[in-house]
Enzyme design. Structure first.
Site, PDB file in Angstrom:
ATOM      1  CD  GLU A   1      58.022  23.528  85.832  1.00 27.47           C
ATOM      2  OE1 GLU A   1      58.120  23.739  85.270  1.00 27.47           O
ATOM      3  OE2 GLU A   1      57.144  24.664  86.774  1.00 27.47           O
TER       4      GLU A   1
ATOM      5  CB  CYS B   1      52.624  33.678  91.269  1.00 25.64           C
ATOM      6  SG  CYS B   1      53.172  33.969  92.974  1.00 25.64           S
TER       7      CYS B   1
HETATM    8  N1  SAH Z   1      44.954  28.855  89.253  1.00 27.59           N
HETATM    9  C1  SAH Z   1      44.834  28.726  90.853  1.00 27.59           C
HETATM   10  C2  SAH Z   1      46.131  28.655  91.281  1.00 27.59           C
HETATM   11  C3  SAH Z   1      47.191  28.337  90.479  1.00 27.59           C
HETATM   12  S1  SAH Z   1      47.940  30.675  90.003  1.00 27.59           S
HETATM   13  C4  SAH Z   1      44.667  30.666  91.062  1.00 27.59           C
HETATM   14  O1  SAH Z   1      44.839  31.455  89.667  1.00 27.59           O
HETATM   15  O2  SAH Z   1      44.372  31.035  92.073  1.00 27.59           O
HETATM   16  C5  SAH Z   1      48.670  31.148  91.529  1.00 27.59           C
HETATM   17  C6  SAH Z   1      48.452  32.714  91.755  1.00 27.59           C
HETATM   18  O3  SAH Z   1      49.748  32.647  91.083  1.00 27.59           O
HETATM   19  C7  SAH Z   1      47.572  33.082  91.588  1.00 27.59           C
HETATM   20  O4  SAH Z   1      47.105  34.153  92.476  1.00 27.59           O
HETATM   21  C8  SAH Z   1      47.893  33.971  90.052  1.00 27.59           C
HETATM   22  O5  SAH Z   1      47.057  35.040  89.281  1.00 27.59           O
HETATM   23  C9  SAH Z   1      49.542  34.214  90.452  1.00 27.59           C
HETATM   24  N2  SAH Z   1      50.252  34.183  88.520  1.00 27.59           N
HETATM   25  C10 SAH Z   1      49.483  33.908  87.513  1.00 27.59           C
HETATM   26  N3  SAH Z   1      50.543  34.818  87.018  1.00 27.59           N
HETATM   27  C11 SAH Z   1      51.494  34.944  87.824  1.00 27.59           C
HETATM   28  C12 SAH Z   1      52.447  36.278  87.153  1.00 27.59           C
HETATM   29  N4  SAH Z   1      53.253  35.976  86.193  1.00 27.59           N
HETATM   30  N5  SAH Z   1      52.903  36.865  88.199  1.00 27.59           N
HETATM   31  C13 SAH Z   1      52.337  37.033  89.642  1.00 27.59           C
HETATM   32  N6  SAH Z   1      51.145  35.833  89.917  1.00 27.59           N
HETATM   33  C14 SAH Z   1      50.877  35.688  88.987  1.00 27.59           C
END
Ligand code: SAH
Ligand code: SF4
Length: 364
Positions: free
Chosen positions: A96, A352
């Site tokens: 996605e 996110c």
């Molecule tokens: N793997 C990388 C990039 C993808 S995740 C990383 O972890 O940084 C992108 C962002 O979304 C990251 O900061 C992650 O911690 C956040 N994220 C993941 N699940 C989330 C959620 N349920 N609510 C808010 N942010 C979330």
């Protein structure tokens, strides 16, 4: 008899295409025409390459695989400002990518892997496990797909955040190669400063990235200021605990003189407390710039807080507006810049961490 898979055109660098035209006895400027066709005209079918003689159009069609991404589901948020596209890949996997419209920016959030191996408890991608890495071309094509859509409205992609499915520093070569392809001045020409890579904190890769002294922005998913709490949410913290992570971040800032971003999903009564805010502010004082530096006294980092987005297999709740404001105020009081990010596309599961692949409905 099955023929061998053809190389994917969007996996080719400019130099690869130059070698290709040379191999087939074509003049070198043809490589530039192909490159511009792909990255400025946004053509994705060999037939569209009207700048090339028919024989060469046929040749590239025979030699390369064009367009691997098949957009099968497109969802627009109710306010029309966020669009999520689900792409099928030829091997049956799916990914996605999300477009977010702001006043002046057109920001894409793109994926680097199908699934993710890091298993952060609140992340929908983590909850689905790791399937495979994307190639640079599969990363690039997500961008070109949206660039094409935007072009119809006379708009352009202005920013790219690598925060979709997957951990970019677990697929480092392909991610950096994709950025290089999109950064190429004769093609898509999107400046390195327009890209942000978000990592969960893989220290050796952060160090490698630092040594390359790129202009790309770096964001670290921190989410907790003490190891016990962070390890309970982000299993990778057992291997790369906070103190070592902060060392690597400090070296990054010292080496590149660039501001580093920390991401923090605010979870009610878990990490949205005044104590966590104070601990975080303390932790980040290492980024305070000394007298004689370019920005004396300022703290060369930024915290992005975002209320947790709901996912199926995590029971934590989002913080409240009031608690988010209090968290932000504490950081600002200690000199740490902090922005509360607006949640985007919640109604289409495009926020996110919500980028899990939609399961196609069974035929009834
Ligand atoms: N793997 C990388 C990039 C993808 S995740 C990383 O972890 O940084 C992108 C962002 O979304 C990251 O900061 C992650 O911690 C956040 N994220 C993941 N699940 C989330 C959620 N349920 N609510 C808010 N942010 C979330
Ligand atoms: Fe992977 Fe990032 Fe999700 Fe963690 S938050 S599981 S690293 S995609």
């Amino acid at each position: 008899m099955e023929t061998a898979a053809r190389p994917f055109i969007f996996d080719q660098t400019f130099d690869d295409l130059a070698a290709f035209v040379e191999l087939f006895g074509e003049p070198r400027y043809r490589a530039m025409q192909i490159w511009q066709g792909l990255y400025t005209r946004l053509w994705k079918d060999p037939e569209q390459f009207s700048t090339l003689p028919r024989s060469l159009r046929e040749l590239i069609g025979e030699q390369f695989d064009f367009s691997r991404l098949d957009p099968i589901v497109v969802l627009d948020s109710s306010d029309g400002e966020t669009r999520k596209t689900l792409f099928n890949l030829p091997d049956g996997q799916a990914i996605e990518a999300v477009l977010m419209r702001y006043a002046r920016r057109r920001t894409l959030c793109i994926s680097t892997q199908v699934g993710c191996a890091l298993g952060c408890v609140f992340c929908a991608t983590g909850q689905m496990g790791f399937k495979r890495n994307l190639s640079s071309g599969e990363i690039v094509e997500q961008v070109l797909h949206y660039a094409c859509t935007l072009l119809e409205r006379g708009e352009r992609v202005t920013n790219i955040v690598i925060m979709g499915m997957g951990e970019p520093f677990h697929n480092y070569e392909a991610t950096l190669k994709a950025i290089d392809q999109l950064n190429h001045p004769a093609g898509f020409n999107l400046g390195e400063r327009r890209f942000t890579i978000s990592t969960v904190g893989l220290i050796p890769v952060i160090r490698r990235f630092t040594s390359e002294r790129r202009q790309i922005n770096l964001a670290i998913s921190l989410h907790a200021a003490e190891d016990t709490l962070r390890s309970s949410m982000l299993p990778v913290n057992h291997k790369y605990p906070i103190a070592e992570l902060m060392d690597a971040c400090q070296d990054y800032v010292r080496t590149t003189h660039r501001r580093i971003t920390f991401e923090w999903a605010l979870i009610r009564d878990v990490n949205d407390t005044p104590e966590q805010a104070q601990k975080l502010a303390q932790l980040l004082q290492i980024f305070r710039q000394t007298e004689g530096s370019q920005h004396p006294g300022s703290v060369l980092c930024h915290v992005n807080v975002i209320p947790l987005n709901p996912t199926q297999r995590y029971s934590g709740q989002a913080t409240t507006r009031q608690r988010a404001l209090a968290f932000q105020a504490e950081l600002v009081r200690q000199g740490v810049p902090c922005t509360i990010r607006i949640r985007r596309g919640i109604d289409i599961q495009a926020g996110c961490g919500q980028l899990a692949v939609l399961q196609p409905k069974a035929n009834s």
